[in-house]
Scaffold this active site. Structure first.
Site, PDB file in Angstrom:
ATOM      1  N   PRO A  92       0.822  -1.219   0.000  1.00 28.06           N
ATOM      2  CA  PRO A  92       0.000   0.000   0.000  1.00 28.06           C
ATOM      3  C   PRO A  92       0.853   1.266   0.000  1.00 28.06           C
ATOM      4  CG  PRO A  92      -0.201  -1.195   2.096  1.00 28.06           C
ATOM      5  CD  PRO A  92       0.584  -2.058   1.171  1.00 28.06           C
ATOM      6  N   GLU A 119       2.523  -6.831   8.296  1.00 27.39           N
ATOM      7  CA  GLU A 119       2.768  -5.392   8.089  1.00 27.39           C
ATOM      8  C   GLU A 119       3.808  -5.130   7.009  1.00 27.39           C
ATOM      9  OE1 GLU A 119       0.931  -2.944   9.741  1.00 27.39           O
ATOM     10  OE2 GLU A 119      -0.185  -4.721  10.347  1.00 27.39           O
ATOM     11  N   ARG A 161      -2.096  -9.214 -20.741  1.00 27.27           N
ATOM     12  CA  ARG A 161      -2.951  -8.918 -21.898  1.00 27.27           C
ATOM     13  C   ARG A 161      -2.258  -7.991 -22.897  1.00 27.27           C
ATOM     14  NH1 ARG A 161      -5.448  -4.048 -21.641  1.00 27.27           N
ATOM     15  NH2 ARG A 161      -7.203  -4.571 -22.979  1.00 27.27           N
ATOM     16  N   ASP A 176      -8.267   1.565 -25.313  1.00 30.05           N
ATOM     17  CA  ASP A 176      -8.628   1.394 -23.908  1.00 30.05           C
ATOM     18  C   ASP A 176      -8.693   2.751 -23.216  1.00 30.05           C
ATOM     19  OD1 ASP A 176      -8.402  -1.300 -24.302  1.00 30.05           O
ATOM     20  OD2 ASP A 176      -6.568  -1.568 -23.125  1.00 30.05           O
TER      21      ASP A 176
HETATM   22  C1  JBH Z   1      -1.792  -4.365   0.050  1.00 28.74           C
HETATM   23  O1  JBH Z   1      -3.842  -2.610   1.025  1.00 28.74           O
HETATM   24  C2  JBH Z   1      -3.416  -2.498  -0.250  1.00 28.74           C
HETATM   25  N1  JBH Z   1      -3.833  -1.440  -1.040  1.00 28.74           N
HETATM   26  C3  JBH Z   1      -3.345  -1.287  -2.264  1.00 28.74           C
HETATM   27  N2  JBH Z   1      -2.398  -2.050  -2.730  1.00 28.74           N
HETATM   28  C4  JBH Z   1      -1.853  -3.095  -1.988  1.00 28.74           C
HETATM   29  C5  JBH Z   1      -0.824  -3.893  -2.486  1.00 28.74           C
HETATM   30  C6  JBH Z   1      -0.291  -4.898  -1.688  1.00 28.74           C
HETATM   31  C7  JBH Z   1      -0.779  -5.126  -0.413  1.00 28.74           C
HETATM   32  C8  JBH Z   1      -2.335  -3.352  -0.732  1.00 28.74           C
END
Ligand code: JBH
Length: 277
Positions: A92, A119, A161, A176
């Site tokens: 994230p 984590e 793709r 696209d």
């Molecule tokens: C977790 O919680 C996430 N939000 C967006 N992308 C991610 C990628 C890997 C793990 C997330």
């Protein structure tokens, strides 16, 4: 292209056997190798995580299993003739995964994915492999997942793709939404197919008119309407040169104004009352 995935949930990657990615694999256009991180643990509980230095909630994935796993995957890949690996770390806290990055990654011959639970992975693992290969830390969006495996599925589908011959039709991804270099990145409007009437609902007359110019104009107006509703940020970031006279008429109907004061780049903007339902 070769893909390696190291995970504590190998079954989570089973979808890589089906659909577009599965077919590309069956045709030999893609080699996919999924590995269980716990194969590189040596204690009774196959431990892959530990408490974070500095305290705090959650657990951090340990250096040693990842280090041994990646060393083995790299050695096996090179032995199998793979070259120029890149490490893809779904997290994230990564850079946003975009179509532009998908296009870039589709040009690389070997991608190694390290989806993490808990984590995240001890930072030293990424720092170590970053000295040997390009590393891409990527987030697939601003929402919370329990781990990176779903992100691996998203990235592999977006990349696969784009490989030559995978979609079947080389033209198919030219228009696209989000294709880099598209004149303006707008969301696509509604689409219809037979029957012409369903439960009392008809399709827009213009689509039956056979008038290609009018159809193209209608589609463009619907794209502008939908983009205004769901992704006004895409219109705000558009180069105004991307809009012709008819686009500007539609944008005005939708509440957009050109060339605001104090906006030297001349982009479109719109008065809005916060969150709309
Ligand atoms: C977790 O919680 C996430 N939000 C967006 N992308 C991610 C990628 C890997 C793990 C997330």
């Amino acid at each position: 292209m070769r893909l390696d995935v190291v995970t504590i949930f190998p079954e989570y990657l089973d979808p890589l056997n089906v659909s577009l990615v599965g077919k590309a694999r069956a045709r030999g256009q893609l080699g996919v190798h999924v590995h269980d991180l716990r194969d590189w643990t040596y204690d009774r509980h196959n431990t892959v995580d530990d408490t974070p230095y500095g305290g705090g909630p959650g657990m951090v994935m340990k250096t040693e299993p990842w280090g041994e796993a990646l060393d083995t995957v790299l050695a096996d890949g090179y032995e199998g003739g793979a070259h120029q690996p890149a490490l893809i770390v779904p997290t994230p806290s990564g850079r946003p995964f975009t179509q532009e990055l998908a296009v870039h990654l589709s040009g690389r011959p070997w991608l190694i994915f390290t989806p993490a639970r808990y984590e995240g992975i001890d930072r030293r693992v990424v720092d170590e492999y970053a000295t040997r290969m390009p590393v891409y830390e990527v987030s697939i969006g601003d929402y919370v997942l329990a781990g990176g495996e779903a992100a691996v599925l998203v990235v592999t589908e977006a990349v696969a793709r784009l490989l030559p011959g995978v979609l079947g039709n080389a033209e198919s991804h030219r228009d696209d939404s989000f294709a880099p270099g598209a004149m303006a990145n707008l969301l696509e409007g509604p689409v219809y197919t037979k029957p012409p009437a369903w439960r009392g609902r008809e399709i827009p007359d213009v689509l039956l008119s056979g008038h290609h110019g009018k159809i193209a104009r209608w589609r463009r107006d619907e794209a502008l309407r939908r983009t205004t509703e769901y992704r006004p940020d895409l219109i705000e970031r558009c180069d105004p040169k991307a809009f012709d006279k008819k686009d500007r008429e539609m944008l005005s109907i939708l509440g957009w104004e050109p060339d605001p004061e104090g906006e030297p780049c001349g982009r479109f903007w719109r008065r809005t009352g916060g969150v709309e339902q």
